[in-house]
Scaffold this motif. Sequence first.
Motif, PDB file in Angstrom:
ATOM      1  N   GLY A  55       0.823  -1.200   0.000  1.00  0.00           N
ATOM      2  CA  GLY A  55       0.000   0.000   0.000  1.00  0.00           C
ATOM      3  C   GLY A  55       0.860   1.253   0.000  1.00  0.00           C
ATOM      4  N   LYS A  56       0.489   2.217  -0.835  1.00  0.00           N
ATOM      5  CA  LYS A  56       1.294   3.431  -1.000  1.00  0.00           C
ATOM      6  C   LYS A  56       0.617   4.619  -0.316  1.00  0.00           C
ATOM      7  N   ILE A  57       1.385   5.349   0.466  1.00  0.00           N
ATOM      8  CA  ILE A  57       0.892   6.537   1.156  1.00  0.00           C
ATOM      9  C   ILE A  57       1.763   7.716   0.739  1.00  0.00           C
ATOM     10  N   PHE A  58       1.127   8.792   0.293  1.00  0.00           N
ATOM     11  CA  PHE A  58       1.843   9.975  -0.188  1.00  0.00           C
ATOM     12  C   PHE A  58       1.672  11.113   0.814  1.00  0.00           C
ATOM     13  N   ILE A  59       2.790  11.636   1.291  1.00  0.00           N
ATOM     14  CA  ILE A  59       2.742  12.637   2.362  1.00  0.00           C
ATOM     15  C   ILE A  59       3.598  13.847   2.003  1.00  0.00           C
ATOM     16  N   SER A  60       3.033  15.029   2.217  1.00  0.00           N
ATOM     17  CA  SER A  60       3.778  16.284   2.115  1.00  0.00           C
ATOM     18  C   SER A  60       4.052  16.763   3.536  1.00  0.00           C
ATOM     19  N   ALA A  61       5.330  16.957   3.867  1.00  0.00           N
ATOM     20  CA  ALA A  61       5.700  17.398   5.214  1.00  0.00           C
ATOM     21  C   ALA A  61       6.205  18.839   5.169  1.00  0.00           C
ATOM     22  N   PHE A  62       5.813  19.619   6.175  1.00  0.00           N
ATOM     23  CA  PHE A  62       6.196  21.027   6.265  1.00  0.00           C
ATOM     24  C   PHE A  62       6.715  21.324   7.666  1.00  0.00           C
ATOM     25  N   LEU A  63       7.569  22.330   7.771  1.00  0.00           N
ATOM     26  CA  LEU A  63       8.070  22.731   9.089  1.00  0.00           C
ATOM     27  C   LEU A  63       7.001  23.444   9.892  1.00  0.00           C
TER      28      LEU A  63
ATOM     29  N   ALA B 212      -1.942  17.384  -4.223  1.00  0.00           N
ATOM     30  CA  ALA B 212      -2.855  16.441  -4.876  1.00  0.00           C
ATOM     31  C   ALA B 212      -3.890  15.927  -3.883  1.00  0.00           C
ATOM     32  N   TRP B 213      -5.086  15.636  -4.387  1.00  0.00           N
ATOM     33  CA  TRP B 213      -6.119  15.016  -3.561  1.00  0.00           C
ATOM     34  C   TRP B 213      -5.687  13.605  -3.178  1.00  0.00           C
ATOM     35  N   GLU B 214      -6.287  13.109  -2.123  1.00  0.00           N
ATOM     36  CA  GLU B 214      -5.993  11.767  -1.615  1.00  0.00           C
ATOM     37  C   GLU B 214      -4.540  11.618  -1.160  1.00  0.00           C
ATOM     38  N   THR B 215      -3.980  12.715  -0.662  1.00  0.00           N
ATOM     39  CA  THR B 215      -2.649  12.664  -0.051  1.00  0.00           C
ATOM     40  C   THR B 215      -2.746  13.210   1.375  1.00  0.00           C
ATOM     41  N   GLU B 216      -1.673  13.038   2.117  1.00  0.00           N
ATOM     42  CA  GLU B 216      -1.662  13.449   3.517  1.00  0.00           C
ATOM     43  C   GLU B 216      -0.705  14.617   3.719  1.00  0.00           C
TER      44      GLU B 216
ATOM     45  N   PRO C 168       3.095  18.087  15.562  1.00  0.00           N
ATOM     46  CA  PRO C 168       3.494  16.717  15.233  1.00  0.00           C
ATOM     47  C   PRO C 168       2.459  15.634  15.516  1.00  0.00           C
ATOM     48  N   ASP C 169       1.474  15.918  16.384  1.00  0.00           N
ATOM     49  CA  ASP C 169       0.490  14.898  16.741  1.00  0.00           C
ATOM     50  C   ASP C 169      -0.698  14.845  15.792  1.00  0.00           C
ATOM     51  N   HIS C 170      -0.725  15.717  14.783  1.00  0.00           N
ATOM     52  CA  HIS C 170      -1.892  15.818  13.903  1.00  0.00           C
ATOM     53  C   HIS C 170      -1.497  15.664  12.442  1.00  0.00           C
ATOM     54  N   MET C 171      -2.464  15.211  11.639  1.00  0.00           N
ATOM     55  CA  MET C 171      -2.273  15.144  10.204  1.00  0.00           C
ATOM     56  C   MET C 171      -3.494  15.710   9.497  1.00  0.00           C
ATOM     57  N   ILE C 172      -3.280  16.127   8.269  1.00  0.00           N
ATOM     58  CA  ILE C 172      -4.368  16.645   7.443  1.00  0.00           C
ATOM     59  C   ILE C 172      -4.549  15.690   6.272  1.00  0.00           C
ATOM     60  N   HIS C 173      -5.785  15.252   6.046  1.00  0.00           N
ATOM     61  CA  HIS C 173      -6.074  14.375   4.909  1.00  0.00           C
ATOM     62  C   HIS C 173      -6.842  15.170   3.865  1.00  0.00           C
ATOM     63  N   LEU C 174      -6.379  15.111   2.627  1.00  0.00           N
ATOM     64  CA  LEU C 174      -7.018  15.868   1.555  1.00  0.00           C
ATOM     65  C   LEU C 174      -8.093  15.032   0.880  1.00  0.00           C
ATOM     66  N   ASN C 175      -9.334  15.175   1.397  1.00  0.00           N
ATOM     67  CA  ASN C 175     -10.519  14.571   0.786  1.00  0.00           C
ATOM     68  C   ASN C 175     -10.556  13.059   1.003  1.00  0.00           C
ATOM     69  N   GLY C 176     -11.654  12.446   0.629  1.00  0.00           N
ATOM     70  CA  GLY C 176     -11.780  11.003   0.718  1.00  0.00           C
ATOM     71  C   GLY C 176     -12.426  10.552   2.018  1.00  0.00           C
ATOM     72  N   ASP C 177     -12.825   9.287   2.083  1.00  0.00           N
ATOM     73  CA  ASP C 177     -13.543   8.783   3.243  1.00  0.00           C
ATOM     74  C   ASP C 177     -12.657   7.976   4.178  1.00  0.00           C
TER      75      ASP C 177
END
Length: 311
Positions: free
Chosen positions: A263-271, A284-288, A295-304
């Motif tokens: 399974g592939k997971i695509f993540i953009s990380a920022f400071l 892109a949609w469907e990425t994290e 650091p304890d939180h993530m943002i998911h771009l769309n999807g269920d």
Amino acid sequence: MDKLNYIKSLLNSIGMPLQQQSDMCALALLAMAGLKRDSLWSDATNEWIRIHDIIQFIAENYNVIYAENSRETFRKQAIHPFRTAALIEDNGMPTNSPNYRYRITNEFLDVIKEVNEDSSYVLESGMALKSFVSNYESLSEIYASKKKMQKMPVRINHKDFTFSLGKHNELQKAIIEEFAPRFAPNSECLYVGDTIKKDLVKNVDKLSELGFEITRHDKMPDVVLYREDKNWIYFIESITSVGPMDPKRILEIESMTKGVKAGKIFISAFLDFSTFKKFSDKLAWETEVWIADMPDHMIHLNGDRFLGPHD
């Protein structure tokens, strides 16, 4: 004796190899010392300077023209050997930074200032020169250790490494030490680069086993993690100024990993959040998204579904 031959004689006195006694090397040192044809040796300085500035100084004051594309020659023939010999030092910035600079070390500046204007040769009895030669090995170690101190320690796969200084590597360190334990527990880092050493960690055997097709033309994601218990691969981009997980980047990674069954997971990380906002409309949609400041939180771009591979 003119300044060029003075410097060559000085380089010979401290035991530099013949290749580092060339006109180019001697002129580079004169430029770094800010010494023109009619300057006094005692007026030598050690201001921070770029190779571009060295080339320009030589052209303006010694009428010797070197093309801009000769910077790498300067770097290999003069800068690197002089730094190893503790004649010069760098400011510890990443090598691709526009603020990267060099200067003559204080110890060698004293040697240059000591040159006797009235002598036809470099005085080997000079106190600064004697001190420099007698302490050569310890000075080389000091400046080598300075370089080591100007790096970030990072623990990867239970082993100690160092990153070069810079925001990009600061974020990569956070990805490995802060993101991975939270969102990819017990994962293995299969790939991470450094601004100087591109393939700091590269587990070619494991990558191939998972189905990667790696060629010299492929641009690997900044960090690749593999979580065996879930059979997930995390492709993470460390974004400080360029390179978000936009649709084009997703296609590039998909192309080089078309043989990967995990399974592939695509993540953009920022400071920080402000940097994320600059790129938010390009992701892109469907990425994290992961932000080191939170650091304890993530943002998911769309999807269920949230963190996890996509069908």
